[in-house]
Enzyme design. Structure first.
Site, PDB file in Angstrom:
ATOM      1  N   GLU A   1       0.821  -1.217   0.000  1.00 17.01           N
ATOM      2  CA  GLU A   1       0.000   0.000   0.000  1.00 17.01           C
ATOM      3  C   GLU A   1       0.855   1.269   0.000  1.00 17.01           C
ATOM      4  O   GLU A   1       0.443   2.306  -0.497  1.00 17.01           O
ATOM      5  CB  GLU A   1      -0.966   0.002   1.180  1.00 17.01           C
ATOM      6  CG  GLU A   1      -2.107  -1.005   1.053  1.00 17.01           C
ATOM      7  CD  GLU A   1      -1.736  -2.395   1.539  1.00 17.01           C
ATOM      8  OE1 GLU A   1      -0.540  -2.625   1.882  1.00 17.01           O
ATOM      9  OE2 GLU A   1      -2.633  -3.255   1.574  1.00 17.01           O
TER      10      GLU A   1
ATOM     11  N   PHE B   1     -11.611  -8.098  13.540  1.00 15.94           N
ATOM     12  CA  PHE B   1     -10.498  -8.469  12.675  1.00 15.94           C
ATOM     13  C   PHE B   1     -10.172  -7.332  11.697  1.00 15.94           C
ATOM     14  O   PHE B   1     -11.047  -6.814  11.023  1.00 15.94           O
ATOM     15  CB  PHE B   1     -10.844  -9.743  11.901  1.00 15.94           C
ATOM     16  CG  PHE B   1      -9.747 -10.162  10.953  1.00 15.94           C
ATOM     17  CD1 PHE B   1      -8.502 -10.544  11.430  1.00 15.94           C
ATOM     18  CD2 PHE B   1      -9.953 -10.135   9.577  1.00 15.94           C
ATOM     19  CE1 PHE B   1      -7.483 -10.896  10.557  1.00 15.94           C
ATOM     20  CE2 PHE B   1      -8.938 -10.495   8.702  1.00 15.94           C
ATOM     21  CZ  PHE B   1      -7.700 -10.874   9.196  1.00 15.94           C
ATOM     22  N   GLN B   2      -8.921  -6.950  11.677  1.00  9.99           N
ATOM     23  CA  GLN B   2      -8.423  -5.873  10.811  1.00  9.99           C
ATOM     24  C   GLN B   2      -9.116  -4.533  11.045  1.00  9.99           C
ATOM     25  O   GLN B   2      -9.267  -3.737  10.126  1.00  9.99           O
ATOM     26  CB  GLN B   2      -8.492  -6.283   9.336  1.00  9.99           C
ATOM     27  CG  GLN B   2      -7.530  -7.418   9.043  1.00  9.99           C
ATOM     28  CD  GLN B   2      -7.296  -7.644   7.569  1.00  9.99           C
ATOM     29  OE1 GLN B   2      -8.177  -7.426   6.750  1.00  9.99           O
ATOM     30  NE2 GLN B   2      -6.099  -8.106   7.239  1.00  9.99           N
TER      31      GLN B   2
ATOM     32  N   LYS C   1     -17.884  -1.467   5.705  1.00 10.20           N
ATOM     33  CA  LYS C   1     -18.294  -2.460   4.716  1.00 10.20           C
ATOM     34  C   LYS C   1     -19.799  -2.419   4.482  1.00 10.20           C
ATOM     35  O   LYS C   1     -20.263  -2.546   3.348  1.00 10.20           O
ATOM     36  CB  LYS C   1     -17.855  -3.846   5.196  1.00 10.20           C
ATOM     37  CG  LYS C   1     -17.668  -4.824   4.062  1.00 10.20           C
ATOM     38  CD  LYS C   1     -16.984  -6.089   4.546  1.00 10.20           C
ATOM     39  CE  LYS C   1     -16.892  -7.105   3.425  1.00 10.20           C
ATOM     40  NZ  LYS C   1     -16.221  -8.342   3.890  1.00 10.20           N
TER      41      LYS C   1
ATOM     42  N   MET D   1      24.055   9.166   2.428  1.00  8.57           N
ATOM     43  CA  MET D   1      23.902  10.448   3.096  1.00  8.57           C
ATOM     44  C   MET D   1      24.187  10.318   4.592  1.00  8.57           C
ATOM     45  O   MET D   1      24.800  11.207   5.197  1.00  8.57           O
ATOM     46  CB  MET D   1      22.483  10.997   2.859  1.00  8.57           C
ATOM     47  CG  MET D   1      22.262  12.392   3.396  1.00  8.57           C
ATOM     48  SD  MET D   1      23.446  13.568   2.709  1.00  8.57           S
ATOM     49  CE  MET D   1      22.524  14.203   1.304  1.00  8.57           C
TER      50      MET D   1
END
Ligand code: TPP
Lengths: 199, 577
Positions: free
Chosen positions: B67, B129-130, B179, B492
């Site tokens: 993502e 969940f999630q 959802k 760097m």
């Protein structure tokens, strides 16, 4: 002194005044949106500014809320914070005030055991002399209510403490500015402005 | 704008159609003119993906590999197109994986709309969940966010999201949709958002301030113009050029402002900041009027604020009022859109030249040329230097490619040595300095750029932060060119260790895999060069190749980027070596 120097000294004075720590009241007008209070408070958290008191209230305009936030900080920082608060999409306006720019008040409640109350009229006299009032009388205790500035409500707290205070609580500050402008007028101006400049 | 989906009946009533929340999401995006979405599916966003299946011909979805890749791709897309970048992710880990990119887009003012799926509204707050509180997590890094729990909120909220993301100072917006709201149906009717009472993206230009600014500019002996990304975001490149040419004021650019003013313009004096050019930094403390346009005086530009431009009167043209007086106290603040403000200024300023003042910059350039650039571009080292590679790429593309850089030495070298000639051709992670930005941002940029050449310049460290996006480049045949400047170090950080930590190279050496084989494994044409004699050909081959191409260049391991304003020092303390 040259004019420039005078201006410079004045600038410096203003600057010092701006950097001095003092109680500041931040007043925020908002639309109703869940989570917005969180959005406002994290702006203080990010700069490690402790919120001493906060109050959320309706206003005379339907659907518009006012947050009154008391902090200790310097004016310069508070003004930067206010600019960040204004960036929140649902915030209608945010202002910072020093003590002499507002009328403000707090409310305190004191719970005192009935037994003390019944021993003579000392408590009653205290209540009367400090401009407080009795809010409730229950079987075991009485509740005293006092509005005032922090030092006033604290003063009564100190005086009641020797008698065995059962509970003490003080509300956040609420304040109105000394300016004459109505909230509704301010909102109308906002609405006009958003009509002209939406692209 | 009323949409085609609503027509008016005889009675003047609006006709709407009943569709699912997820279909409303897709249709709303199409109404906003979105044609590409970057994303990754999962349980809580499956209804939206199911709808997408039926709309593939109208809304292209690019399946990324992580993502973070989706949001950086959307950022690259937005930065090149000037449009809103859109990405999808599922709830929980999908949403949290977006956060780095959201923070990046926020600090770099990039218009993004993220749509995340969320557990069913009944389960909110139950540690389902999630389930993560993505509204809470993203609040400090979004310009606005909103959780949709009812299908009928969808069109209006999406309209608001786009309006907020792109108006005023742009930024990322996140919409979290439960959802059940995706499954439920609504009467669909779409209307673009045209204003929000509590939100004033474009402040009204105060002409009194413009007059004062013009007066100050007209009386200045050593005026100096600093430009940032605000110029690009306001599409004010032409106004900037006209203003600079009329007033004869030298122009320097911040990292994100690069490409707003052509690098070959005689008034362009270079690049500001920690690894910027010598003159632009030094002269900040010698000018008498500093005009900052669409930039926010970031600490990488100003160094120590207590010694920054103290002698100068400061004019700050800036759309975001919270940036004014934040770091540098202004004498004249013009809180407005850069284009509008510059336009108003142009008619009020005198035609002038500042040849002697400009010459001072050129004298500084000479010094930088001798002390830094000559040895960097024609080094005696056996190994190639990053700057040689960038210079070649710049010459061969005539400064007309879109350059997408990651974070580190290569980023500073690319910014210094690429001669940007076209607006919006510099895409980099500035404010957040997000390693791993470039590869996904480059393929997003390429999706937006069409025929324009897009070249990613990445370090061997940052490349491995989002290397999986080679998969997306392969799957969608995105013809982006990828150059990895490999020094086998987190360069760097190593440079800082060398200069400020007595060469204690704590955990900065990288033992790298075979990048060429990895790229080939992803079906991407790849090549590696280490010799100076071969670099020219290698770049030609890369540019001539029709399709995605990976080029690894082995460069000097312990090279340093100079000039440098050490952290905490003032701009006058810039070091040439
Ligand atoms: C996500 C992230 N983690 C850490 C850093 C700190 N950091 C800045 S530059 C750098 C080194 C980058 O090394 P490399 O990608 O090889 O590029 P080089 O500097 O060698 O060109 C690091 C670790 C960062 N900017 N971003």
């Amino acid at each position: 002194m040259e004019l420039n120097d005078i201006a410079k000294t004045m600038d410096e004075e203003l600057m010092n005044n701006h950097q001095e720590e003092k109680p500041l009241t931040i007043s925020v007008l908002t639309e109703n949106k869940s989570g917005l209070l969180n959005g406002v408070t994290i702006i203080f958290t990010r700069r490690k500014i402790n919120i001493e008191a906060i109050n959320v209230s309706i206003t005379e305009v339907e659907g518009v809320s006012r947050y009154t936030i008391l902090i200790r900080s310097n004016r310069e920082t508070a003004e930067k914070v206010v600019k960040q608060i204004r960036k929140l999409v649902e915030v209608l306006g945010a202002f910072v005030y020093e003590e002499d720019e507002i009328h403000y008040q707090e409310l305190a409640l004191y719970k005192v055991p009935m037994s003390v109350f019944l021993q003579g009229n000392k408590i009653e006299r205290l209540v009367r002399n400090s401009g407080a009032r009795i809010l409730a009388i229950e079987r075991d205790y009485i509740v005293i209510e006092k509005t005032g500035h922090k030092n006033e409500t604290y003063d009564l707290f100190e005086k009641l403490k020797p008698y065995g205070l059962l509970e003490f609580v003080r509300s956040g500050r609420i304040a109105v500015s000394k300016s004459k402008r109505e909230t509704a007028t301010f909102l109308k101006e906002l609405e006009e402005a958003s009509k002209i400049k939406s692209n | 704008m009323e949409t085609l989906l609503t027509s008016t009946t005889q009675e003047g009533k609006k006709m709407t159609e009943k569709i699912s929340g997820s279909e409303a999401v897709i249709k709303s995006l199409i109404m906003e003119g979105v044609n590409t979405v970057f994303g990754y599916p999962g349980g809580a966003i499956m209804p939206i993906y199911d709808t997408l299946y039926h709309y593939e011909d109208r809304l292209k979805h690019i399946l990324v590999r992580h993502e973070q890749g989706a949001i950086h791709a959307a950022q690259g897309f937005a930065r090149v197109s000037g449009e809103v970048g859109v990405c999808f992710a599922t709830s929980g880990p999908g949403a949290t994986n977006l956060i780095t990119g959201i923070a990046d887009a926020s600090i770099d003012s990039t218009p993004i709309v993220c749509i995340t799926g969320q557990v069913t509204s009944k389960l909110l707050g139950t540690d389902a969940f999630q389930e993560t509180d993505v509204i809470g997590i993203s609040m400090p890094v979004t310009k606005w966010n909103y959780q949709v729990t009812k299908a009928d909120e969808i069109p209006e909220i999406i309209a608001r999201a786009f309006y907020i993301a792109k108006s005023g100072r742009p930024g990322p917006v996140l919409i979290d949709i439960t959802k059940d709201a995706q499954f439920d149906s609504l009467d669909f009717h779409y209307k673009k958002c045209e204003g929000i009472r509590s939100y004033h993206p474009v402040p009204k230009l105060d002409l009194k301030k413009v007059d004062q600014a013009a007066e100050l500019i007209n009386s200045a002996k050593k005026p100096y113009l600093l430009v940032g990304q605000g110029v690009l975001l306001a599409h004010a490149e032409k106004e900037l050029k006209d203003f600079a040419e009329k007033t004869g004021i030298p122009v320097a650019s911040t990292l994100l402002g690069l490409s707003a003013f052509s690098d070959d313009h005689e008034l362009n004096v270079g690049f500001l900041g920690m690894h910027g050019n010598y003159g632009p930094n030094i002269k900040t403390n010698e000018c008498d009027v500093l005009i900052a346009v669409g930039m926010r005086f970031d600490d990488r530009v100003t160094g120590d604020l207590s010694t920054y431009a103290k002698q100068a009167k400061v004019i700050h043209i800036e759309i975001d009022p919270s940036e004014i007086d934040k770091n540098v106290k202004t004498d004249i603040a013009i809180n407005a859109d850069a284009k509008e403000a510059l336009k108003a200024l142009i008619s009020r300023v005198d035609q002038k030249q500042h040849s002697a003042w400009l010459q001072e910059f050129r004298d500084c350039d000479k010094l930088e040329q001798e002390k830094v650039i000559n040895t960097t571009l024609a080094p005696e080292t056996e190994k190639l230097k990053m700057a040689e590679v960038i210079k070649l790429v710049s010459d061969k593309t005539k400064g007309e490619a879109v350059i997408v850089t990651d974070v580190g030495q290569h980023q500073m070298v690319a910014s210094r040595y690429y001669q940007f000639k076209k607006p919006k051709s510099n895409v980099t992670s500035g404010g957040l300095g997000t390693m791993g930005f470039a590869l996904p941002a480059a393929f997003g940029a390429k999706v937006a750029a069409g025929d324009k050449e897009v070249i990613a310049v990445i370090g061997d460290g940052g490349f491995q932060m989002t290397i999986q996006e080679l998969g997306s480049i392969f799957q969608y045949k995105v013809p982006v060119k990828i150059i990895v400047l490999n020094n086998n170090f987190l360069g760097m950080v190593r440079q800082w260790q060398q200069l400020f930590f007595d060469k204690r190279y704590s955990s900065t050496e990288l033992v790298n895999p075979d990048f060429v084989r990895i790229s080939e494994g992803y079906g991407i044409e790849a090549n590696r060069v280490s010799e100076r004699e071969k670099i020219d050909d290698a770049i030609d081959k890369m540019l001539a190749y029709d399709g995605a191409y990976f080029l690894e260049v082995e460069v000097e391991r312990e090279d340093n980027v100079f000039p440098m304003v050490p952290a905490g020092a003032g701009v006058s303390d810039i070091r040439l070596e």
